[in-house]
Motif scaffolding. Structure first.
Motif, PDB file in Angstrom:
ATOM      1  N   SER A 180      12.418   8.599  -0.318  1.00 12.47           N
ATOM      2  CA  SER A 180      11.927   9.970  -0.312  1.00 12.47           C
ATOM      3  C   SER A 180      11.094  10.298  -1.542  1.00 12.47           C
ATOM      4  O   SER A 180      10.402  11.286  -1.562  1.00 12.47           O
ATOM      5  N   ASP A 181      11.134   9.445  -2.566  1.00 13.88           N
ATOM      6  CA  ASP A 181      10.375   9.761  -3.773  1.00 13.88           C
ATOM      7  C   ASP A 181       8.977   9.148  -3.757  1.00 13.88           C
ATOM      8  O   ASP A 181       8.280   9.187  -4.756  1.00 13.88           O
ATOM      9  N   ALA A 182       8.552   8.597  -2.644  1.00 16.62           N
ATOM     10  CA  ALA A 182       7.223   8.003  -2.575  1.00 16.62           C
ATOM     11  C   ALA A 182       6.165   9.098  -2.563  1.00 16.62           C
ATOM     12  O   ALA A 182       6.355  10.151  -1.997  1.00 16.62           O
ATOM     13  N   SER A 183       5.047   8.803  -3.209  1.00 14.56           N
ATOM     14  CA  SER A 183       3.952   9.769  -3.218  1.00 14.56           C
ATOM     15  C   SER A 183       2.757   9.175  -2.512  1.00 14.56           C
ATOM     16  O   SER A 183       2.557   7.973  -2.530  1.00 14.56           O
ATOM     17  N   PRO A 184       1.929  10.025  -1.878  1.00 16.71           N
ATOM     18  CA  PRO A 184       0.786   9.498  -1.144  1.00 16.71           C
ATOM     19  C   PRO A 184      -0.251   8.879  -2.069  1.00 16.71           C
ATOM     20  O   PRO A 184      -0.397   9.273  -3.209  1.00 16.71           O
ATOM     21  N   SER A 185      -0.989   7.915  -1.537  1.00 16.33           N
ATOM     22  CA  SER A 185      -2.043   7.277  -2.290  1.00 16.33           C
ATOM     23  C   SER A 185      -3.343   8.012  -2.063  1.00 16.33           C
ATOM     24  O   SER A 185      -3.565   8.588  -1.020  1.00 16.33           O
ATOM     25  N   GLU A 186      -4.207   7.967  -3.053  1.00 12.98           N
ATOM     26  CA  GLU A 186      -5.517   8.587  -2.957  1.00 12.98           C
ATOM     27  C   GLU A 186      -6.573   7.507  -3.100  1.00 12.98           C
ATOM     28  O   GLU A 186      -6.471   6.641  -3.957  1.00 12.98           O
ATOM     29  N   PRO A 187      -7.632   7.528  -2.269  1.00  5.24           N
ATOM     30  CA  PRO A 187      -8.675   6.521  -2.407  1.00  5.24           C
ATOM     31  C   PRO A 187      -9.451   6.708  -3.709  1.00  5.24           C
ATOM     32  O   PRO A 187      -9.713   7.822  -4.121  1.00  5.24           O
ATOM     33  N   SER A 188      -9.789   5.600  -4.354  1.00  5.73           N
ATOM     34  CA  SER A 188     -10.589   5.670  -5.570  1.00  5.73           C
ATOM     35  C   SER A 188     -12.030   5.325  -5.231  1.00  5.73           C
ATOM     36  O   SER A 188     -12.349   4.970  -4.104  1.00  5.73           O
ATOM     37  N   SER A 189     -12.911   5.381  -6.205  1.00  8.80           N
ATOM     38  CA  SER A 189     -14.331   5.168  -5.963  1.00  8.80           C
ATOM     39  C   SER A 189     -14.655   3.747  -5.520  1.00  8.80           C
ATOM     40  O   SER A 189     -15.660   3.516  -4.878  1.00  8.80           O
ATOM     41  N   ASP A 190     -13.817   2.762  -5.838  1.00  3.08           N
ATOM     42  CA  ASP A 190     -14.116   1.386  -5.444  1.00  3.08           C
ATOM     43  C   ASP A 190     -13.468   0.990  -4.125  1.00  3.08           C
ATOM     44  O   ASP A 190     -13.496  -0.170  -3.740  1.00  3.08           O
ATOM     45  N   GLY A 191     -12.866   1.937  -3.393  1.00  4.06           N
ATOM     46  CA  GLY A 191     -12.303   1.655  -2.081  1.00  4.06           C
ATOM     47  C   GLY A 191     -10.854   1.232  -2.105  1.00  4.06           C
ATOM     48  O   GLY A 191     -10.234   1.114  -1.062  1.00  4.06           O
ATOM     49  N   THR A 192     -10.301   0.968  -3.291  1.00  4.44           N
ATOM     50  CA  THR A 192      -8.884   0.651  -3.361  1.00  4.44           C
ATOM     51  C   THR A 192      -8.116   1.959  -3.397  1.00  4.44           C
ATOM     52  O   THR A 192      -8.699   3.023  -3.484  1.00  4.44           O
ATOM     53  N   GLN A 193      -6.812   1.876  -3.330  1.00  2.00           N
ATOM     54  CA  GLN A 193      -5.993   3.077  -3.394  1.00  2.00           C
ATOM     55  C   GLN A 193      -5.547   3.301  -4.830  1.00  2.00           C
ATOM     56  O   GLN A 193      -5.255   2.356  -5.547  1.00  2.00           O
ATOM     57  N   THR A 194      -5.513   4.555  -5.240  1.00  2.00           N
ATOM     58  CA  THR A 194      -4.961   4.922  -6.534  1.00  2.00           C
ATOM     59  C   THR A 194      -3.593   5.513  -6.249  1.00  2.00           C
ATOM     60  O   THR A 194      -3.476   6.671  -5.900  1.00  2.00           O
ATOM     61  N   PRO A 195      -2.562   4.710  -6.305  1.00  2.00           N
ATOM     62  CA  PRO A 195      -1.240   5.159  -5.905  1.00  2.00           C
ATOM     63  C   PRO A 195      -0.553   6.004  -6.960  1.00  2.00           C
ATOM     64  O   PRO A 195      -0.965   6.040  -8.107  1.00  2.00           O
ATOM     65  N   GLY A 196       0.527   6.653  -6.536  1.00  2.00           N
ATOM     66  CA  GLY A 196       1.390   7.362  -7.464  1.00  2.00           C
ATOM     67  C   GLY A 196       2.182   6.310  -8.216  1.00  2.00           C
ATOM     68  O   GLY A 196       3.015   5.638  -7.633  1.00  2.00           O
ATOM     69  N   ALA A 197       1.886   6.105  -9.481  1.00  2.00           N
ATOM     70  CA  ALA A 197       2.494   5.032 -10.257  1.00  2.00           C
ATOM     71  C   ALA A 197       4.013   5.078 -10.192  1.00  2.00           C
ATOM     72  O   ALA A 197       4.611   6.128 -10.342  1.00  2.00           O
ATOM     73  N   GLY A 198       4.607   3.923  -9.952  1.00  2.00           N
ATOM     74  CA  GLY A 198       6.047   3.793  -9.950  1.00  2.00           C
ATOM     75  C   GLY A 198       6.750   4.267  -8.697  1.00  2.00           C
ATOM     76  O   GLY A 198       7.962   4.170  -8.603  1.00  2.00           O
ATOM     77  N   ALA A 199       6.010   4.773  -7.705  1.00  2.00           N
ATOM     78  CA  ALA A 199       6.653   5.247  -6.474  1.00  2.00           C
ATOM     79  C   ALA A 199       7.227   4.057  -5.711  1.00  2.00           C
ATOM     80  O   ALA A 199       6.539   3.065  -5.484  1.00  2.00           O
ATOM     81  N   ALA A 200       8.497   4.154  -5.341  1.00  2.00           N
ATOM     82  CA  ALA A 200       9.154   3.084  -4.596  1.00  2.00           C
ATOM     83  C   ALA A 200       8.568   2.995  -3.197  1.00  2.00           C
ATOM     84  O   ALA A 200       8.422   4.006  -2.511  1.00  2.00           O
ATOM     85  N   LEU A 201       8.212   1.781  -2.791  1.00  8.47           N
ATOM     86  CA  LEU A 201       7.636   1.569  -1.470  1.00  8.47           C
ATOM     87  C   LEU A 201       8.600   0.892  -0.512  1.00  8.47           C
ATOM     88  O   LEU A 201       8.701   1.276   0.642  1.00  8.47           O
ATOM     89  N   ALA A 202       9.276  -0.145  -0.997  1.00  6.45           N
ATOM     90  CA  ALA A 202      10.170  -0.917  -0.126  1.00  6.45           C
ATOM     91  C   ALA A 202      11.003  -1.859  -0.973  1.00  6.45           C
ATOM     92  O   ALA A 202      10.692  -2.109  -2.137  1.00  6.45           O
ATOM     93  N   SER A 203      12.024  -2.389  -0.360  1.00  9.63           N
ATOM     94  CA  SER A 203      12.738  -3.495  -0.990  1.00  9.63           C
ATOM     95  C   SER A 203      12.100  -4.768  -0.447  1.00  9.63           C
ATOM     96  O   SER A 203      11.628  -4.802   0.691  1.00  9.63           O
ATOM     97  N   ALA A 204      12.045  -5.797  -1.273  1.00 11.42           N
ATOM     98  CA  ALA A 204      11.434  -7.055  -0.852  1.00 11.42           C
ATOM     99  C   ALA A 204      12.117  -7.590   0.400  1.00 11.42           C
ATOM    100  O   ALA A 204      11.462  -8.152   1.280  1.00 11.42           O
ATOM    101  N   SER A 205      13.406  -7.376   0.521  1.00 12.62           N
ATOM    102  CA  SER A 205      14.140  -7.870   1.683  1.00 12.62           C
ATOM    103  C   SER A 205      13.768  -7.137   2.972  1.00 12.62           C
ATOM    104  O   SER A 205      14.016  -7.638   4.064  1.00 12.62           O
TER     105      SER A 205
END
Length: 158
Positions: A46-71
């Protein structure tokens, strides 16, 4: 006759006063699109934050936001964090990559999969686990890359 003209003017003003906010509520300029209601949603932190596109086409994510467990990310598959709109892939054992989970065709969210690619349930597009490029259309553009950090079993946005 003046009373009739005044009444018409007031009626017109009232219609505008009510109509404009109603019409404004119908539109949105946040760029969001509808997703297929039959798509499966993936559990995500629930603490994940949305990513925003940057000028080079990559995503500028919310630093440190948990996405998943490797498992949670299958080897040869992907896991979608719907809250962050990020898909994490594991093309080969221990090699994790992440991309925007928003399909480049019409904005639907892609799905989690263990089938060797990243599927979009809306129109059948499929994307590479390695680089997010389309391997099956109708999408013609790649999913934008998202920088991640893997620390033990935790995958977070960099």
């Amino acid at each position: 006759m003046t009373a009739i003209n005044r009444r018409r003017a007031l009626t017109g003003s009232a219609a505008i006063a009510v109509g404009v906010p109603v019409l404004a509520a119908c539109g949105s300029d946040d760029g969001s699109t509808a997703t297929d209601p039959t798509e499966s949603s993936s559990p995500s932190p629930s603490d994940a934050s949305p990513s925003e596109p940057s000028s080079d086409g990559t995503q500028t994510p919310g630093a440190g936001a948990a996405l998943a467990s490797a498992s949670a990310v299958p080897v040869g598959g992907c896991f979608v964090n719907a809250d962050a709109k990020v898909v994490v892939t594991q093309p080969t054992e221990g090699d994790f990559k992440a991309f925007s989970a928003v399909c480049t065709h019409q904005g639907c969210l892609v799905e989690s999969s263990s089938e060797g690619d990243i599927p979009c349930p809306c129109h059948g597009s499929r994307f590479s686990l390695e680089d997010g490029s389309p391997v099956n259309g109708p999408a013609t553009a790649a999913l934008a890359a998202v920088e991640i950090t893997v620390d033990g079993d935790s995958i977070t946005e960099a």
